[in-house]
Scaffold this active site. Structure first.
Site, PDB file in Angstrom:
ATOM      1  CG  ASP A 148      -1.993   0.995   1.228  1.00 41.26           C
ATOM      2  OD1 ASP A 148      -2.018   1.838   0.319  1.00 41.26           O
ATOM      3  OD2 ASP A 148      -2.832   0.963   2.153  1.00 41.26           O
ATOM      4  CG  ASP A 218      -9.590   2.939   1.070  1.00 36.15           C
ATOM      5  OD1 ASP A 218      -8.750   2.779   0.162  1.00 36.15           O
ATOM      6  OD2 ASP A 218      -9.298   2.913   2.283  1.00 36.15           O
TER       7      ASP A 218
HETATM    8  C1  GAL Z   1      -5.702   2.103   2.693  1.00 30.15           C
HETATM    9  C2  GAL Z   1      -6.109   0.996   1.739  1.00 30.15           C
HETATM   10  C3  GAL Z   1      -7.151   0.151   2.427  1.00 30.15           C
HETATM   11  C4  GAL Z   1      -6.579  -0.406   3.711  1.00 30.15           C
HETATM   12  C5  GAL Z   1      -6.081   0.728   4.595  1.00 30.15           C
HETATM   13  C6  GAL Z   1      -5.379   0.219   5.831  1.00 30.15           C
HETATM   14  O1  GAL Z   1      -4.721   2.885   2.103  1.00 30.15           O
HETATM   15  O2  GAL Z   1      -6.602   1.548   0.552  1.00 30.15           O
HETATM   16  O3  GAL Z   1      -7.564  -0.901   1.568  1.00 30.15           O
HETATM   17  O4  GAL Z   1      -5.518  -1.272   3.386  1.00 30.15           O
HETATM   18  O5  GAL Z   1      -5.179   1.545   3.884  1.00 30.15           O
HETATM   19  O6  GAL Z   1      -4.936   1.303   6.632  1.00 30.15           O
END
Ligand code: GAL
Length: 396
Positions: A148, A218
């Site tokens: 990520d 998200d």
């Molecule tokens: C975001 C991601 C989510 C989840 C989250 C965890 O950046 O898009 O799917 O992984 O972080 O903090």
């Protein structure tokens, strides 16, 4: 064999393999299926939660329906010690033992980190320690890594001086680096890229070794967000295929924020998109409706069809959209999506999806054959709902 000829064959082989080494592996011939901690549990996770969900994955029938990856998302990280070793937090006393437990259930184990110094939640991530982390993940028994972007965006900004092309190149190199580090562990690890679709990732994701890549920000558990993410995938079908998939994010089915018709839309759209099907609900507490949606074998078969073609929008009349997905053997899956907030009559015109009758049709939510269609099929589609069909040629 002539020595020079032999050497030249050897060189060709070497360069062909070397230049292909950044390419995507073959670990995801159909879109990965599994479960993730994120959408339901967020940071409230532990060894016990993951074990209980793995148990439920088996007892509920989810594993046998094809959901095999148990993915721990953000929230497991602890600290990095003086030797650079990354430790889980105290909720995860022994990651290797947890992975072994998951494996003992016939499931696979997924984990989460990122190329920046910190995850989105401010926990320690892999910047500067990619190779060391990759080795440790492999030693723990990780089968799937979600990587990520998060705080790496700051590094891209600083190092590129704001130049967009430079910044994209820095991001691509970071994703490729972890791919290579995973590859050199020798353990087969599915590589999930999460950078919200930046820089049109679908155009370069395979070149840096991605098996799947998030195409958007998200998801959240409401029809507005789910549908805007899902329907926005129109036009991306040329970029997906076996071992490289567009990922519109973890499923929200069963989390309670949508109606049954809306969740059916969610599941149908993801299947037509050949999206990874990663459940994001509490598997130990599923209503019969949730089970019937997540474990609809006929819809899963559309998603997992071995031809590996992502579907796309065929035509639309405003908020009434008809999507199709070609399937192996010549069938086609069709979704009639009603994006309005009232039940509406919709018509499928076979000519408009490049077909002509007579064809046989099966409704994949009522699990019934609906007979032979000639040119058109008209049906009332519930508000925010879907009618999903599978059409077969009578004389292929
Ligand atoms: C975001 C991601 C989510 C989840 C989250 C965890 O950046 O898009 O799917 O992984 O972080 O903090």
């Amino acid at each position: 064999m002539n020595k020079r000829f032999f050497v030249s064959i050897l060189c060709t082989f070497f360069f062909a393999t070397a230049s292909m080494s950044a390419q995507t592996n073959s670990l995801a011939p159909t879109p990965p299926m599994g479960w993730s901690t994120w959408n339901h549990f967020h940071h409230d996770i532990s060894d016990a939660v993951v074990r209980a969900q793995a148990d439920a994955m088996v007892s509920s029938g989810m594993r046998d329906a094809g959901y095999v990856y148990v993915n721990i998302d953000g929230g497991w990280e602890g600290y990095r010690d003086a030797a650079g070793v990354l430790h889980p937090n105290s909720n995860f006393p022994d990651m290797k033992a947890l992975a072994d437990y998951v494996h003992s259930k016939g499931l696979k184990f997924g984990l989460y980190t990122g190329p920046g110094p910190k995850t989105c939640a401010g926990a320690v991530a892999s910047y500067g320690y990619e190779e060391q982390d990759a080795k440790m993940f492999a030693a723990w028994g990780v089968d799937y890594l979600k990587y990520d972007l998060c705080s790496f965006r700051e590094i891209m900004k600083q190092e590129s001086g704001g130049n967009v092309q430079k910044s994209d190149a820095i991001m691509q190199a970071a994703y490729e680096k972890m791919h290579r580090d995973l590859l050199s562990t020798g353990r087969p690890i599915v590589y999930g890229m999460c950078q919200y679709g930046w820089g049109k990732v679908w155009t370069w994701g395979t070149q840096v070794g991605g098996n799947l890549w998030r195409t958007t920000g998200d998801i959240s558990d409401n029809y507005g967000r789910m549908s805007s993410i899902g329907f926005r995938e129109a036009g991306l079908s040329p970029y997906a295929g076996p071992n490289h998939w567009n990922d519109p994010d973890i499923l929200e089915v069963g989390n309670g924020g949508m109606t049954t018709d809306e969740y059916r839309t969610h599941m149908s759209l993801w299947a037509i998109l050949a999206a990874p099907l990663v459940a994001g609900n509490d598997l130990a507490n599923m209503t019969p409706e949730t089970k019937s949606i997540l474990m609809n074998k006929e819809v899963i078969a559309v998603d997992q069809d071995p031809l590996g073609k992502q579907g796309d929008r065929a035509y639309a009349a405003g908020p009434l959209e008809v999507w199709t997905k070609p399937l192996q053997g010549g069938d086609v899956a069709v979704g009639l999506f009603n994006r309005t907030s009232a039940p509406t009559r919709m018509s499928l015109h076979l000519a408009d999806i490049g077909w002509h009758g007579p064809v046989t049709a099966r409704d994949l939510w009522s699990h019934r054959g609906i007979g032979v269609l000639d040119e058109n099929y008209t049906v009332v589609v519930p508000q925010h709902g879907v009618v999903m069909l599978r059409l077969s040629k009578i004389n292929p």
